[in-house]
Scaffold this active site. Structure first.
Site, PDB file in Angstrom:
ATOM      1  N   GLY A   2      35.874  37.228  38.259  1.00 20.08           N
ATOM      2  CA  GLY A   2      37.257  36.727  38.311  1.00 20.08           C
ATOM      3  C   GLY A   2      37.285  35.228  38.467  1.00 20.08           C
ATOM      4  CG  ASN A   3      40.211  33.012  37.152  1.00 22.43           C
ATOM      5  OD1 ASN A   3      41.266  32.815  37.735  1.00 22.43           O
ATOM      6  ND2 ASN A   3      40.142  33.693  36.008  1.00 22.43           N
ATOM      7  NE  ARG A   4      38.908  28.720  44.654  1.00 23.07           N
ATOM      8  CZ  ARG A   4      38.951  27.424  44.937  1.00 23.07           C
ATOM      9  NH1 ARG A   4      38.162  26.582  44.304  1.00 23.07           N
ATOM     10  NH2 ARG A   4      39.793  26.966  45.842  1.00 23.07           N
TER      11      ARG A   4
END
Ligand code: C5P
Length: 407
Positions: free
Chosen positions: A216-218
């Site tokens: 995922g990412n932030r």
């Protein structure tokens, strides 16, 4: 919808000496018609472009120009102290420089210095003056002190020139002024997206490795959600395609939840077919695991660490641009880590060319900047790579500035 009437504000409209002073008349008129108490403070140079009687008739108040009039009432201090907001339109390079230096050599600069009210500036000048390092530094100083800079727009300038430097349209300046004064009720929100179909993607995609893990990412989705609320408030029919969000999506929009980049592609391609505007604010994974395990990958399955094979996801925005329907405007986002502005902008220009979108909204991200924050600082570039807007502030107000530009 909030049915509260727009509260009456005391607004000082500063007018300085540029040809765009004629458009200041419309700013004053719209503020007066919206029920506000408007006081025009014009520089000597401004009055060479538009006469005092025009401003007096339209503002319904006497125009102020002279520092040495009304000295007994300490007028320069009184005006600044009593203002709920000061807007300067047009703001020339010279006045911007005087304000940045904290000079007080006429009634307008005295009024600004004597005031704690929010300051809104609508710069207007030739492109060379706007891009001159002196002006760039002065604008940055004023922005740092909290001034709201509206525009300038790109377009026809005086004479045959065109480029960035044209004063923003009066309705945009009025909207920014009322917002700065805390007087923008939802009833007063300009319905400039009425009937428009706007598709927005928000949040971060998640690419599953197995039933419990993902890449995922932030991205929190805050900026995309703020754009969706702002577009809805301005009358748009909004489809919000949500990858993983850390905030609640707004009411009054059609939600399409997705997980992976490929799911997002299907949803956005479908919605874009009938859209006027597509804003790709989601952080889409560039790669996904080649295989997703049906069972949880167990520790110890591999002896020395675990290697993941990744394959590239399609570039959804580039595909949309390559197969776009006529009349649709495509806006991409770019979150980059380049520390210096020059390299940041160069990266954005390359990205614009690669993606073929109409606008790119650029922001800097890092370990402690960008993602979870309520605030954002962006630059917006058009397809030619010119910076057409910069904005800093709460993600809500940045969203409105982006939409102002697109309207
Ligand atoms: O290439 P980069 O990820 O920096 O580009 C960011 C922009 O492109 C965003 O608008 C994002 O939504 C979009 N994007 C996309 N498809 C991808 C990756 C990003 O449409 N695979």
């Amino acid at each position: 919808m909030d049915a509260a009437p727009n509260p009456r504000r005391r607004i000082v409209v500063g007018v300085t000496g540029g040809i765009a002073a004629y458009k200041a008349v419309q700013v004053v008129r719209e503020l007066v018609l919206a029920g506000h108490d408007v006081h025009v403070v014009a520089t000597e140079a401004a009055l060479r472009f538009v006469g005092a009687p025009t401003f007096e008739a339209i503002s319904r108040n006497r125009i102020e120009t002279d520092l040495y009039e009304g000295v007994a009432e300490v007028r320069h201090v009184a005006l600044g102290q009593s203002a709920d907001v000061i807007v300067i339109a047009p703001a020339t390079a010279n006045t911007i420089a005087r304000l940045a230096a904290g000079l007080a050599d006429d009634l307008l600069t005295n009024t600004v210095l004597a005031s704690r009210a929010p300051l809104v500036l609508a710069p207007a000048m030739h492109t060379e003056m706007w891009q001159n390092p002196a002006t760039v530094a002065n604008v940055a100083t004023l922005r740092e002190r909290g001034a709201v800079i509206v525009g300038p727009a790109t377009g026809q300038l005086t004479g045959n020139d065109s480029g960035p430097g044209r004063m923003e349209e009066p309705e945009v300046i009025v909207a920014a002024t009322l917002q700065a004064a805390g007087a923008a009720s939802s009833l007063a929100t300009v319905q400039d997206f009425s009937g428009r179909r706007v598709v927005i993607t928000a949040g971060g995609t998640r690419e599953p490795l197995d039933p419990v893990r993902f890449l995922g990412n932030r991205s929190s989705g805050r900026q995309g959600v703020a754009l969706a609320s702002a577009a809805r408030n301005r009358g748009a029919d909004v489809v919000l395609i949500t990858a993983h969000l850390e905030v609640e999506p707004p009411d009054g929009v059609s939600l399409v939840p997705v997980g992976t980049a490929l799911e997002l592609q299907v949803a956005v391609t479908d919605a874009a077919a009938s859209a006027d505007l597509v804003i790709m604010a989601a952080a889409v994974a560039d790669y996904r695991p080649e295989r997703t395990s049906d069972a949880k990958i167990k520790k110890g399955q591999a002896h020395e660490g675990l290697s993941l094979e990744l394959v590239q996801n399609p570039d959804i925005l580039a595909d949309l641009a390559a197969h776009r329907s006529p009349g649709v405007t495509l806006v991409g986002f770019a979150a980059e880590t380049e520390p210096d502005d020059e390299r940041l902008i160069e990266t954005a220009r390359q990205k614009l060319r690669r993606k073929g979108c109409d606008y790119l909204v650029l922001n800097r991200v890092g370990w402690s900047t960008g993602f979870a924050s309520e605030r954002n600082e962006v630059m917006m570039l058009d397809s030619a790579g010119d910076i057409v807007m910069t904005a800093a502030g709460a993600k809500d107000s940045v969203a409105d500035r982006i939409l102002d530009r697109l309207a």
